[in-house]
Design a protein around this motif. Structure first.
Motif, PDB file in Angstrom:
ATOM      1  N   ASP A  41       5.988  59.673 -27.102  1.00 32.72           N
ATOM      2  CA  ASP A  41       5.529  61.035 -27.365  1.00 32.72           C
ATOM      3  C   ASP A  41       5.924  61.379 -28.792  1.00 32.72           C
ATOM      4  N   ILE A  42       4.927  61.348 -29.688  1.00 36.29           N
ATOM      5  CA  ILE A  42       5.273  61.557 -31.097  1.00 36.29           C
ATOM      6  C   ILE A  42       5.730  62.999 -31.354  1.00 36.29           C
ATOM      7  N   THR A  43       5.391  63.915 -30.460  1.00 33.11           N
ATOM      8  CA  THR A  43       5.834  65.297 -30.689  1.00 33.11           C
ATOM      9  C   THR A  43       7.347  65.414 -30.522  1.00 33.11           C
ATOM     10  N   ASN A  59     -14.056  53.892 -20.006  1.00 30.69           N
ATOM     11  CA  ASN A  59     -15.004  54.132 -18.899  1.00 30.69           C
ATOM     12  C   ASN A  59     -16.230  54.915 -19.356  1.00 30.69           C
ATOM     13  N   ASP A  60     -16.313  55.165 -20.668  1.00 26.24           N
ATOM     14  CA  ASP A  60     -17.453  55.919 -21.182  1.00 26.24           C
ATOM     15  C   ASP A  60     -18.590  54.936 -21.515  1.00 26.24           C
ATOM     16  N   PRO A  61     -19.732  55.060 -20.796  1.00 24.75           N
ATOM     17  CA  PRO A  61     -20.832  54.109 -21.034  1.00 24.75           C
ATOM     18  C   PRO A  61     -21.285  54.064 -22.493  1.00 24.75           C
ATOM     19  N   SER A  82       0.092  58.869 -23.076  1.00 29.63           N
ATOM     20  CA  SER A  82      -0.305  60.188 -22.577  1.00 29.63           C
ATOM     21  C   SER A  82       0.956  60.984 -22.276  1.00 29.63           C
ATOM     22  N   THR A  83       0.803  62.297 -22.146  1.00 32.32           N
ATOM     23  CA  THR A  83       1.977  63.127 -21.861  1.00 32.32           C
ATOM     24  C   THR A  83       2.303  63.137 -20.368  1.00 32.32           C
ATOM     25  N   ARG A  84       1.477  62.506 -19.570  1.00 33.82           N
ATOM     26  CA  ARG A  84       1.681  62.461 -18.124  1.00 33.82           C
ATOM     27  C   ARG A  84       2.908  61.596 -17.764  1.00 33.82           C
ATOM     28  N   ILE A 106      -6.124  50.641 -22.813  1.00 35.25           N
ATOM     29  CA  ILE A 106      -7.095  51.397 -22.010  1.00 35.25           C
ATOM     30  C   ILE A 106      -7.350  52.725 -22.716  1.00 35.25           C
ATOM     31  N   GLY A 107      -8.604  52.958 -23.068  1.00 33.90           N
ATOM     32  CA  GLY A 107      -8.991  54.155 -23.811  1.00 33.90           C
ATOM     33  C   GLY A 107      -9.313  53.791 -25.243  1.00 33.90           C
ATOM     34  N   ALA A 108     -10.619  53.783 -25.539  1.00 35.75           N
ATOM     35  CA  ALA A 108     -11.047  53.400 -26.902  1.00 35.75           C
ATOM     36  C   ALA A 108     -11.365  54.650 -27.717  1.00 35.75           C
ATOM     37  N   GLY A 109     -10.474  55.650 -27.605  1.00 29.18           N
ATOM     38  CA  GLY A 109     -10.660  56.879 -28.394  1.00 29.18           C
ATOM     39  C   GLY A 109      -9.944  56.746 -29.728  1.00 29.18           C
ATOM     40  N   HIS A 110      -9.477  57.899 -30.234  1.00 31.48           N
ATOM     41  CA  HIS A 110      -8.826  57.899 -31.551  1.00 31.48           C
ATOM     42  C   HIS A 110      -7.597  56.988 -31.571  1.00 31.48           C
ATOM     43  N   LEU A 111      -6.694  57.217 -30.609  1.00 29.59           N
ATOM     44  CA  LEU A 111      -5.439  56.473 -30.629  1.00 29.59           C
ATOM     45  C   LEU A 111      -5.634  55.003 -30.245  1.00 29.59           C
ATOM     46  N   GLY A 112      -6.386  54.770 -29.161  1.00 26.54           N
ATOM     47  CA  GLY A 112      -6.628  53.394 -28.713  1.00 26.54           C
ATOM     48  C   GLY A 112      -7.254  52.557 -29.822  1.00 26.54           C
ATOM     49  N   SER A 113      -8.205  53.148 -30.539  1.00 28.16           N
ATOM     50  CA  SER A 113      -8.880  52.417 -31.618  1.00 28.16           C
ATOM     51  C   SER A 113      -7.911  52.142 -32.762  1.00 28.16           C
ATOM     52  N   VAL A 145      -5.469  57.131 -22.646  1.00 24.80           N
ATOM     53  CA  VAL A 145      -6.492  58.018 -22.060  1.00 24.80           C
ATOM     54  C   VAL A 145      -5.896  59.420 -21.958  1.00 24.80           C
ATOM     55  N   PRO A 146      -6.740  60.451 -21.744  1.00 27.55           N
ATOM     56  CA  PRO A 146      -6.190  61.801 -21.606  1.00 27.55           C
ATOM     57  C   PRO A 146      -5.240  61.894 -20.414  1.00 27.55           C
ATOM     58  N   GLU A 147      -4.367  62.887 -20.469  1.00 25.80           N
ATOM     59  CA  GLU A 147      -3.352  63.082 -19.434  1.00 25.80           C
ATOM     60  C   GLU A 147      -3.970  63.086 -18.029  1.00 25.80           C
ATOM     61  N   SER A 148      -5.148  63.718 -17.917  1.00 20.35           N
ATOM     62  CA  SER A 148      -5.784  63.879 -16.606  1.00 20.35           C
ATOM     63  C   SER A 148      -6.182  62.535 -15.967  1.00 20.35           C
TER      64      SER A 148
HETATM   65  N1  LIG Z   1      -4.740  60.821 -31.204  1.00 16.38           N
HETATM   66  C1  LIG Z   1      -3.453  60.845 -31.418  1.00 16.38           C
HETATM   67  O1  LIG Z   1      -2.956  60.846 -32.564  1.00 16.38           O
HETATM   68  C2  LIG Z   1      -2.480  60.862 -30.265  1.00 16.38           C
HETATM   69  C3  LIG Z   1      -1.152  60.854 -30.569  1.00 16.38           C
HETATM   70  C4  LIG Z   1      -0.233  60.820 -29.550  1.00 16.38           C
HETATM   71  C5  LIG Z   1      -0.648  60.784 -28.252  1.00 16.38           C
HETATM   72  N2  LIG Z   1      -1.963  60.828 -27.939  1.00 16.38           N
HETATM   73  C6  LIG Z   1      -2.340  60.774 -26.526  1.00 16.38           C
HETATM   74  O2  LIG Z   1      -3.083  59.576 -26.327  1.00 16.38           O
HETATM   75  C7  LIG Z   1      -4.119  59.777 -25.390  1.00 16.38           C
HETATM   76  C8  LIG Z   1      -5.456  59.480 -26.053  1.00 16.38           C
HETATM   77  O3  LIG Z   1      -5.647  60.359 -27.159  1.00 16.38           O
HETATM   78  P1  LIG Z   1      -6.926  60.236 -28.081  1.00 16.38           P
HETATM   79  O4  LIG Z   1      -6.734  61.205 -29.168  1.00 16.38           O
HETATM   80  O5  LIG Z   1      -7.165  58.815 -28.409  1.00 16.38           O
HETATM   81  O6  LIG Z   1      -8.068  60.770 -27.075  1.00 16.38           O
HETATM   82  P2  LIG Z   1      -9.637  60.463 -27.146  1.00 16.38           P
HETATM   83  O7  LIG Z   1     -10.282  61.544 -26.354  1.00 16.38           O
HETATM   84  O8  LIG Z   1     -10.056  60.216 -28.536  1.00 16.38           O
HETATM   85  O9  LIG Z   1      -9.761  59.070 -26.343  1.00 16.38           O
HETATM   86  C9  LIG Z   1      -9.518  58.953 -24.981  1.00 16.38           C
HETATM   87  C10 LIG Z   1     -10.406  57.820 -24.460  1.00 16.38           C
HETATM   88  O10 LIG Z   1     -10.061  57.546 -23.109  1.00 16.38           O
HETATM   89  C11 LIG Z   1     -11.271  57.281 -22.392  1.00 16.38           C
HETATM   90  N3  LIG Z   1     -11.013  57.507 -20.982  1.00 16.38           N
HETATM   91  C12 LIG Z   1     -10.850  58.672 -20.306  1.00 16.38           C
HETATM   92  N4  LIG Z   1     -10.614  58.454 -19.007  1.00 16.38           N
HETATM   93  C13 LIG Z   1     -10.629  57.105 -18.842  1.00 16.38           C
HETATM   94  C14 LIG Z   1     -10.445  56.260 -17.713  1.00 16.38           C
HETATM   95  N5  LIG Z   1     -10.189  56.756 -16.508  1.00 16.38           N
HETATM   96  N6  LIG Z   1     -10.546  54.932 -17.887  1.00 16.38           N
HETATM   97  C15 LIG Z   1     -10.803  54.398 -19.113  1.00 16.38           C
HETATM   98  N7  LIG Z   1     -10.989  55.166 -20.228  1.00 16.38           N
HETATM   99  C16 LIG Z   1     -10.898  56.495 -20.083  1.00 16.38           C
HETATM  100  C17 LIG Z   1     -12.272  58.237 -23.001  1.00 16.38           C
HETATM  101  O11 LIG Z   1     -13.606  57.826 -22.749  1.00 16.38           O
HETATM  102  C18 LIG Z   1     -11.898  58.157 -24.483  1.00 16.38           C
HETATM  103  O12 LIG Z   1     -12.614  57.140 -25.133  1.00 16.38           O
HETATM  104  C19 LIG Z   1      -3.991  61.220 -24.931  1.00 16.38           C
HETATM  105  O13 LIG Z   1      -3.255  61.252 -23.723  1.00 16.38           O
HETATM  106  C20 LIG Z   1      -3.242  61.904 -26.070  1.00 16.38           C
HETATM  107  O14 LIG Z   1      -2.494  63.006 -25.629  1.00 16.38           O
HETATM  108  C21 LIG Z   1      -2.887  60.853 -28.926  1.00 16.38           C
END
Ligand SMILES: NC(=O)c1ccc[n+]([C@@H]2O[C@H](COP(=O)([O-])OP(=O)(O)OC[C@H]3O[C@@H](n4cnc5c(N)ncnc54)[C@H](O)[C@@H]3O)[C@@H](O)[C@H]2O)c1
Length: 231
Positions: A199-201, A123-125, A183-185, A95-102, A159-162
């Protein structure tokens, strides 16, 4: 004792279990290099732990080592493979196709441990319908269908912590049994749901601390040499 140990869902002490994963990685590497036997001393040296620790950890396993020859790598690997279920295919979703999910969706190494990424959601159109590797980003309304179709028990939360708690609630309501939480949540989920927080930190904090300690000890040693040398 960890909660997992208390619940009886971890057959070993948590620290041993964590090291067994490291042994698995190392043994896979040695096996791929064509090695057949390994001594506890060799494993200890490569992983920077003591041979006693290695032998103690392996005492939880059925595979036994022989004096001077060591352990048969393939035997150990087979037992660890069975323990971690690497031979059993499991579909996971992200869940979450951002940087990490991808990045996770594109990671080829999962197949070595019997994991297949069945789908990725967002959830981003603007992201829905786009491709991440070979997978099309799906909307959350498809969650129920995908979970049923692929018998998904594990979901990665990227997805973001929020949004993490809301996403966790949604996944649990659809019957997901284990959450891989990036997420850090700190998630609030029913007791029967397993959560693995990544948590990689934390790893980096450990490194930072050890580096500072090493520098402190070195400085102390230098000082004591200076103080004891004739003026
Ligand atoms: N990028 C990293 O290297 C990294 C490393 C460790 C942890 N994290 C954690 O992983 C999580 C994602 O980081 P990221 O860098 O990929 O963020 P990002 O902003 O690139 O991606 C987050 C994705 O989540 C989607 N999203 C948000 N709310 C959603 C919901 N309710 N339902 C479905 N999708 C939703 C957003 O549209 C976005 O595509 C964060 O909590 C971050 O702290 C990231």
């Amino acid at each position: 004792m960890s909660l997992e140990e208390r619940k009886g869902i971890l057959r070993f002490p948590k620290a041993t279990f964590e090291r067994l994963k490291l042994y698995h990685a190392l043994l896979s590497q040695l096996h791929a290099e064509g090695k057949s036997y390994v001594l506890s001393e060799e494993i200890a040296e490569m992983l920077r732990i003591t041979p006693e620790q290695v032998r103690k950890d392996f005492s939880f396993l059925e595979t036994k080592g022989k004096p001077k020859v060591g352990y048969v790598i393939k035997e150990l690997l087979d037992e660890l493979d069975e323990l971690f279920g690497t031979g059993v295919d499991e579909n996971i979703i992200i869940i979450g196709a951002g940087h990490l999910g991808s990045a996770l969706a594109n990671y080829k190494g999962f197949k070595n441990i019997g994991i297949r990424v069945a789908a990725i959601f967002d959830n981003d159109p603007k992201k829905i319908g786009t491709m991440v590797g070979e997978l099309m980003v799906l909307p959350l309304k498809d969650l129920s269908r995908v979970i049923r179709r692929f018998k998904v028990k594990i979901a990665a939360i990227c997805v973001p912590e929020s949004s993490a708690q809301q996403v966790a609630d949604l996944l649990v309501s659809h019957g997901v049994k284990a959450l891989w939480n990036f997420s850090t949540r700190i998630l609030d989920v029913p007791a029967e749901v397993i959560v693995q927080n990544e948590d990689i930190t934390r790893g980096l904090l450990g490194l930072k601390h050890m580096l500072a300690e090493k520098e402190r000890i070195k400085a102390e040693e230098l000082n004591s040499v200076k103080e004891s040398s004739p003026k």
